[in-house]
Design a protein around this motif. Structure first.
Motif, mmCIF file in Angstrom:
data_model
loop_
_atom_site.group_PDB
_atom_site.id
_atom_site.type_symbol
_atom_site.label_atom_id
_atom_site.label_comp_id
_atom_site.label_asym_id
_atom_site.label_seq_id
_atom_site.Cartn_x
_atom_site.Cartn_y
_atom_site.Cartn_z
ATOM 1 N N ARG A 186 0.827 -1.206 0.000
ATOM 2 C CA ARG A 186 0.000 0.000 0.000
ATOM 3 C C ARG A 186 0.858 1.251 0.000
ATOM 4 N N GLU A 187 1.945 1.215 0.765
ATOM 5 C CA GLU A 187 2.814 2.393 0.839
ATOM 6 C C GLU A 187 3.522 2.649 -0.483
ATOM 7 N N VAL A 188 4.000 1.599 -1.135
ATOM 8 C CA VAL A 188 4.695 1.756 -2.414
ATOM 9 C C VAL A 188 3.713 2.234 -3.489
ATOM 10 N N GLU A 189 2.485 1.736 -3.448
ATOM 11 C CA GLU A 189 1.468 2.241 -4.372
ATOM 12 C C GLU A 189 1.253 3.740 -4.175
ATOM 13 N N PHE A 190 1.118 4.158 -2.920
ATOM 14 C CA PHE A 190 0.792 5.554 -2.618
ATOM 15 C C PHE A 190 2.000 6.469 -2.777
ATOM 16 N N ALA A 191 3.098 6.116 -2.124
ATOM 17 C CA ALA A 191 4.250 7.018 -2.056
ATOM 18 C C ALA A 191 5.063 7.029 -3.343
ATOM 19 N N LEU A 192 5.078 5.898 -4.068
ATOM 20 C CA LEU A 192 5.925 5.792 -5.263
ATOM 21 C C LEU A 192 5.098 5.678 -6.543
ATOM 22 N N ASN A 193 3.788 5.769 -6.415
ATOM 23 C CA ASN A 193 2.897 5.734 -7.584
ATOM 24 C C ASN A 193 3.131 4.476 -8.422
ATOM 25 N N CYS A 194 3.350 3.364 -7.735
ATOM 26 C CA CYS A 194 3.617 2.099 -8.416
ATOM 27 C C CYS A 194 2.317 1.302 -8.523
ATOM 28 N N PRO A 195 1.979 0.799 -9.687
ATOM 29 C CA PRO A 195 0.744 0.011 -9.816
ATOM 30 C C PRO A 195 0.751 -1.208 -8.889
ATOM 31 N N GLY A 196 -0.362 -1.432 -8.224
ATOM 32 C CA GLY A 196 -0.439 -2.538 -7.281
ATOM 33 C C GLY A 196 -0.239 -3.887 -7.916
ATOM 34 N N ASP A 197 -0.650 -4.044 -9.189
ATOM 35 C CA ASP A 197 -0.516 -5.341 -9.837
ATOM 36 C C ASP A 197 0.902 -5.603 -10.348
ATOM 37 N N LYS A 198 1.789 -4.678 -10.079
ATOM 38 C CA LYS A 198 3.212 -4.868 -10.407
ATOM 39 C C LYS A 198 4.006 -5.321 -9.177
ATOM 40 N N ILE A 199 3.339 -5.391 -8.024
ATOM 41 C CA ILE A 199 4.016 -5.616 -6.743
ATOM 42 C C ILE A 199 3.742 -7.034 -6.246
ATOM 43 N N ASP A 200 4.790 -7.702 -5.794
ATOM 44 C CA ASP A 200 4.675 -9.019 -5.160
ATOM 45 C C ASP A 200 5.050 -8.901 -3.688
ATOM 46 N N VAL A 201 4.216 -9.439 -2.811
ATOM 47 C CA VAL A 201 4.478 -9.422 -1.366
ATOM 48 C C VAL A 201 5.128 -10.746 -0.976
ATOM 49 N N ILE A 202 6.366 -10.675 -0.546
ATOM 50 C CA ILE A 202 7.108 -11.849 -0.060
ATOM 51 C C ILE A 202 7.741 -11.446 1.273
ATOM 52 N N PRO A 203 7.380 -12.085 2.363
ATOM 53 C CA PRO A 203 7.891 -11.646 3.674
ATOM 54 C C PRO A 203 9.385 -11.895 3.826
ATOM 55 N N ASN A 204 9.962 -11.244 4.805
ATOM 56 C CA ASN A 204 11.318 -11.560 5.209
ATOM 57 C C ASN A 204 11.314 -12.902 5.932
ATOM 58 N N GLY A 205 12.489 -13.458 6.107
ATOM 59 C CA GLY A 205 12.573 -14.767 6.747
ATOM 60 C C GLY A 205 13.660 -14.816 7.794
ATOM 61 N N ILE A 206 13.831 -16.000 8.338
ATOM 62 C CA ILE A 206 14.817 -16.183 9.394
ATOM 63 C C ILE A 206 15.242 -17.639 9.438
ATOM 64 N N HIS A 207 16.482 -17.869 9.816
ATOM 65 C CA HIS A 207 16.962 -19.215 10.105
ATOM 66 C C HIS A 207 16.716 -19.481 11.584
ATOM 67 N N ALA A 208 15.557 -20.041 11.880
ATOM 68 C CA ALA A 208 15.176 -20.244 13.281
ATOM 69 C C ALA A 208 16.132 -21.184 14.005
#
Length: 417
Positions: A186-208
């Protein structure tokens, strides 16, 4: 497929969370036999210019010198990008057999073994990445780890405008944009005027598994004495001392936490500027209950997570919150603010406690709740550890990232430049 990542920080150069993220995602991707992963980054004293670690080819370069020296960060940054570009240029030339000025690459002529995809991590690496994209006619993926708009709650200064414009440029030039949370989409769409359908959400990870080391009760008690008395409860904050991380809110909440829970020690772990937090603690009468560790080794930090009664991260702006993930992996009860992507990592009353951002009273309530109701806190911590394994393992994240790479490459092959 060859993946060529560009990043200004990579261990042992660690400035923020980008270094660890790029290191660990590169390791996970390199475990795939279909991928060859290269990282071009800044040099660091004592680190080799070229090495292969866990299958990742690391290329470290020194920023070029220039008349007048590195007078400011932006000057240094452009000299670094020039050096990164040249090292990456040589790699691409070796792989693709193309020189500047020759005909553009025909993507349909490239076999799977010749595929090359660029991946820039944050705006700082965008100058080299975009130049390489156009020089070799290769697809570019960009990861936005945070935005200038979010860090400063708006764009106010010339510096803010410069960084914001560069972020817009990177997201425009990128074929796909990766972010770590729906909040960031949402922030990248708003602040950077980037189309939402160009964005992929992939979380950060950790070696537990890094938290799964022998640590007897006697060893833990002895280690804990370095930070708190036996009768004190230990509240842990890990992060930089900058305003957006919210350590000052936790210090302000300490009088209420101590009033409700008795002896409590707040440990603020990490290097960097901390004097303003020490001064604040003394000004409100809790100077003796706040301890700043300064630089702390990774081994000591892992143990500190394990002995803390609660880990607290009251950020004012937080795209994701990798430190919250670390506490969850360690089995430590977690209290966070509702800023940014934190509520996507820590689910209130399911895997931790979420409080109102920039509100010492709400934060005091959350910490006190964990310290006083240990049965509930430990039950949530147990769920949190399971959530880390099911949602934030690098195996899952690498698979999602590879799907983005394959999508980009397949679309690229079917497109005219």
């Amino acid at each position: 497929m060859r993946i060529l990542m560009l990043t200004w920080e990579y261990p042992p150069r660690i400035v923020g969370g980008i270094a660890r993220h790029v290191e660990e995602i590169s390791w996970a991707l390199a475990a795939d036999p279909t991928l060859e992963v290269h990282v071009v980054t800044c040099d660091f004293p004592g680190a080799p210019a070229e090495e292969v670690v866990r299958g990742v080819h690391i290329h470290r370069v020194a920023p070029y010198d220039a008349p007048g020296g590195h007078a400011d960060f932006f000057h240094w940054l452009h000299q670094l990008n020039a050096a990164m570009r040249d090292r990456a240029w040589a790699l691409c030339h070796d792989w693709l057999g193309r020189k500047k000025g020759r005909a553009p690459i025909d993507p349909k002529s490239l076999g799977e073994g010749e595929a090359v995809l660029l991946h820039a991590h944050d705006w700082v690496a965008s100058f080299a990445a975009v130049e390489l994209k156009h020089a070799f006619k290769l697809p570019l993926v960009g990861t936005i780890h945070a935005t200038e708009f979010g860090r400063n709650q708006g764009i106010h200064t010339d510096t803010n405008h410069y960084i914001n414009d560069t972020e817009v440029w990177l997201t425009t030039e990128a074929w796909r944009v990766i972010v770590c949370a729906e909040f960031m989409r949402r922030e990248v769409e708003f602040a950077l005027n980037c189309p939402g359908d160009k964005i992929d959400v992939i979380p950060n990870g950790i070696h537990a598994e890094k938290f799964h080391f022998p640590f007897s009760a006697a060893e833990a008690a002895d280690f804990r004495l370095r930070f708190a008395a036996p009768d004190e409860k230990l509240v842990l904050f890990v992060g930089r001392g900058v305003r957006e991380k919210g350590a000052q809110i936790l210090v302000e909440a300490m009088p209420q936490i101590r009033s409700a829970s008795g002896g409590v020690k707040l440990v603020i772990a990490g290097g960097g500027h901390r004097q303003h937090l020490v001064d604040l603690a003394h000004s409100i009468g809790v100077g003796g209950n706040v301890f700043c560790t300064g630089f702390i080794s990774d081994d000591a930090l892992l143990r500190l997570y394990r002995v803390a009664d609660v880990a607290c991260f009251p950020s004012l702006y937080e795209p994701f919150g990798i430190v919250a993930l670390e506490a969850m992996a360690a089995g430590t009860p977690v209290v966070v603010s509702d800023a940014g992507g934190l509520p996507e990592v820590v689910e209130h009353d399911l895997s931790g406690t979420v409080t109102w951002a920039n509100n010492p009273e709400s934060l005091a309530w959350g910490v006190t709740r964990v310290l006083q109701d240990r049965a509930t806190a430990l039950r949530l911590a147990k769920r949190a550890r399971k959530r880390v394994d099911s949602h934030f393992s690098w195996t899952h994240i690498a698979a999602d990232t590879l799907r983005v790479y394959n999508r980009v490459w397949n679309e690229y092959r079917e497109s005219s430049w």
